[in-house]
Design a protein around this motif. Structure first.
Motif, PDB file in Angstrom:
ATOM      1  N   MET A   1       0.837  -1.172   0.000  1.00 31.39           N
ATOM      2  CA  MET A   1       0.000   0.000   0.000  1.00 31.39           C
ATOM      3  C   MET A   1       0.885   1.240   0.000  1.00 31.39           C
ATOM      4  N   THR A   2       0.350   2.319  -0.485  1.00 32.36           N
ATOM      5  CA  THR A   2       1.106   3.561  -0.617  1.00 32.36           C
ATOM      6  C   THR A   2       0.636   4.570   0.415  1.00 32.36           C
ATOM      7  N   ILE A   3       1.594   5.195   1.089  1.00 28.74           N
ATOM      8  CA  ILE A   3       1.291   6.214   2.088  1.00 28.74           C
ATOM      9  C   ILE A   3       2.069   7.479   1.751  1.00 28.74           C
ATOM     10  N   LYS A   4       1.399   8.614   1.959  1.00 28.55           N
ATOM     11  CA  LYS A   4       2.050   9.917   1.807  1.00 28.55           C
ATOM     12  C   LYS A   4       1.778  10.702   3.085  1.00 28.55           C
ATOM     13  N   ILE A   5       2.837  11.229   3.703  1.00 29.54           N
ATOM     14  CA  ILE A   5       2.714  12.040   4.913  1.00 29.54           C
ATOM     15  C   ILE A   5       3.186  13.445   4.571  1.00 29.54           C
ATOM     16  N   ILE A   6       2.293  14.417   4.813  1.00 28.30           N
ATOM     17  CA  ILE A   6       2.582  15.803   4.447  1.00 28.30           C
ATOM     18  C   ILE A   6       2.383  16.706   5.657  1.00 28.30           C
ATOM     19  N   THR A   7       3.304  17.659   5.839  1.00 25.55           N
ATOM     20  CA  THR A   7       3.135  18.727   6.817  1.00 25.55           C
ATOM     21  C   THR A   7       3.031  20.031   6.029  1.00 25.55           C
ATOM     22  N   PRO A   8       2.696  21.144   6.688  1.00 26.40           N
ATOM     23  CA  PRO A   8       2.643  22.411   5.947  1.00 26.40           C
ATOM     24  C   PRO A   8       3.987  22.805   5.320  1.00 26.40           C
ATOM     25  N   GLU A   9       5.068  22.317   5.877  1.00 29.48           N
ATOM     26  CA  GLU A   9       6.398  22.703   5.393  1.00 29.48           C
ATOM     27  C   GLU A   9       6.978  21.783   4.323  1.00 29.48           C
ATOM     28  N   TYR A  10       6.688  20.487   4.389  1.00 27.55           N
ATOM     29  CA  TYR A  10       7.364  19.546   3.490  1.00 27.55           C
ATOM     30  C   TYR A  10       6.648  18.206   3.430  1.00 27.55           C
ATOM     31  N   VAL A  11       7.051  17.398   2.467  1.00 34.61           N
ATOM     32  CA  VAL A  11       6.590  16.013   2.378  1.00 34.61           C
ATOM     33  C   VAL A  11       7.532  15.188   3.259  1.00 34.61           C
ATOM     34  N   VAL A  12       6.964  14.517   4.256  1.00 35.63           N
ATOM     35  CA  VAL A  12       7.746  13.723   5.200  1.00 35.63           C
ATOM     36  C   VAL A  12       8.072  12.354   4.622  1.00 35.63           C
ATOM     37  N   PHE A  13       7.101  11.772   3.910  1.00 43.25           N
ATOM     38  CA  PHE A  13       7.288  10.422   3.367  1.00 43.25           C
ATOM     39  C   PHE A  13       6.308  10.191   2.235  1.00 43.25           C
ATOM     40  N   GLU A  14       6.767   9.452   1.242  1.00 47.72           N
ATOM     41  CA  GLU A  14       5.896   8.968   0.177  1.00 47.72           C
ATOM     42  C   GLU A  14       6.473   7.658  -0.324  1.00 47.72           C
ATOM     43  N   GLY A  15       5.699   6.587  -0.198  1.00 44.97           N
ATOM     44  CA  GLY A  15       6.190   5.303  -0.662  1.00 44.97           C
ATOM     45  C   GLY A  15       5.354   4.140  -0.181  1.00 44.97           C
ATOM     46  N   GLN A  16       5.871   2.944  -0.448  1.00 46.24           N
ATOM     47  CA  GLN A  16       5.210   1.692  -0.094  1.00 46.24           C
ATOM     48  C   GLN A  16       5.514   1.330   1.360  1.00 46.24           C
ATOM     49  N   VAL A  17       4.492   0.877   2.080  1.00 43.78           N
ATOM     50  CA  VAL A  17       4.664   0.393   3.447  1.00 43.78           C
ATOM     51  C   VAL A  17       3.886  -0.910   3.618  1.00 43.78           C
ATOM     52  N   ASP A  18       4.282  -1.692   4.614  1.00 43.47           N
ATOM     53  CA  ASP A  18       3.552  -2.917   4.951  1.00 43.47           C
ATOM     54  C   ASP A  18       2.330  -2.594   5.804  1.00 43.47           C
ATOM     55  N   SER A  19       2.508  -1.654   6.749  1.00 39.75           N
ATOM     56  CA  SER A  19       1.407  -1.196   7.590  1.00 39.75           C
ATOM     57  C   SER A  19       1.808   0.125   8.227  1.00 39.75           C
ATOM     58  N   ILE A  20       0.837   0.753   8.893  1.00 40.75           N
ATOM     59  CA  ILE A  20       1.097   2.025   9.562  1.00 40.75           C
ATOM     60  C   ILE A  20       0.291   2.061  10.855  1.00 40.75           C
ATOM     61  N   LEU A  21       0.929   2.523  11.933  1.00 40.58           N
ATOM     62  CA  LEU A  21       0.301   2.643  13.244  1.00 40.58           C
ATOM     63  C   LEU A  21       0.113   4.128  13.530  1.00 40.58           C
ATOM     64  N   LEU A  22      -1.119   4.509  13.899  1.00 39.55           N
ATOM     65  CA  LEU A  22      -1.468   5.916  14.023  1.00 39.55           C
ATOM     66  C   LEU A  22      -2.085   6.235  15.381  1.00 39.55           C
ATOM     67  N   PRO A  23      -1.863   7.469  15.892  1.00 36.65           N
ATOM     68  CA  PRO A  23      -2.478   7.878  17.157  1.00 36.65           C
ATOM     69  C   PRO A  23      -3.850   8.510  16.916  1.00 36.65           C
ATOM     70  N   GLY A  24      -4.905   7.772  17.125  1.00 42.65           N
ATOM     71  CA  GLY A  24      -6.259   8.278  16.924  1.00 42.65           C
ATOM     72  C   GLY A  24      -6.851   8.822  18.208  1.00 42.65           C
ATOM     73  N   LYS A  25      -7.968   9.494  18.099  1.00 47.74           N
ATOM     74  CA  LYS A  25      -8.630  10.078  19.274  1.00 47.74           C
ATOM     75  C   LYS A  25      -9.069   9.022  20.280  1.00 47.74           C
ATOM     76  N   GLN A  26      -9.407   7.827  19.825  1.00 53.40           N
ATOM     77  CA  GLN A  26      -9.839   6.749  20.705  1.00 53.40           C
ATOM     78  C   GLN A  26      -8.703   5.775  21.041  1.00 53.40           C
ATOM     79  N   GLY A  27      -7.485   6.116  20.648  1.00 51.87           N
ATOM     80  CA  GLY A  27      -6.334   5.253  20.888  1.00 51.87           C
ATOM     81  C   GLY A  27      -5.627   4.920  19.580  1.00 51.87           C
ATOM     82  N   GLU A  28      -4.536   4.195  19.695  1.00 52.80           N
ATOM     83  CA  GLU A  28      -3.776   3.832  18.500  1.00 52.80           C
ATOM     84  C   GLU A  28      -4.549   2.830  17.658  1.00 52.80           C
ATOM     85  N   PHE A  29      -4.361   2.941  16.339  1.00 53.12           N
ATOM     86  CA  PHE A  29      -4.939   1.954  15.421  1.00 53.12           C
ATOM     87  C   PHE A  29      -3.967   1.719  14.284  1.00 53.12           C
ATOM     88  N   GLN A  30      -4.058   0.531  13.702  1.00 55.53           N
ATOM     89  CA  GLN A  30      -3.126   0.128  12.656  1.00 55.53           C
ATOM     90  C   GLN A  30      -3.879  -0.168  11.374  1.00 55.53           C
TER      91      GLN A  30
END
Length: 93
Positions: A1-30
């Motif tokens: 799967m392809t993920i792109k991470i962007i901030t107002p200043e720059y592109v942090v990452f763009e590419g293929q990943v196996d999975s991603i773990l994120l901090p959500g409002k109800q807790g972490e989710f993958q």
């Protein structure tokens, strides 16, 4: 799967990943390949991508995690994730 991470200043990452773990409002989710479409608010925490390697041009933004040979983390204060059809975009602050 392809993920792109962007901030107002720059592109942090763009590419293929196996999975991603994120901090959500109800807790972490993958998210893994073939995950259902989702839009979610993100909170202060670490975005962790699981991939074989981070391209050199993005490596300065990430910290290599000791927990797994292929985990890299990036700190965010808040953000939004949109994921659909094995493509995700994270707008982060």
């Amino acid at each position: 799967m392809t993920i792109k991470i962007i901030t107002p200043e720059y592109v942090v990452f763009e590419g293929q990943v196996d999975s991603i773990l994120l901090p959500g409002k109800q807790g972490e989710f993958q998210i893994f390949k073939n995950h259902a479409a989702i839009v979610s608010a993100l909170v202060n925490g670490q975005v962790k991508i699981y991939t074989d390697s981070v391209p050199e041009k993005y490596s300065k933004y990430f910290t290599k995690e000791n927990e797994a040979k292929s985990a890299y983390s990036f700190a965010i204060r808040s953000g939004v994730l949109e994921f659909n059809n094995d493509k995700g975009i994270i707008l982060a602050e």
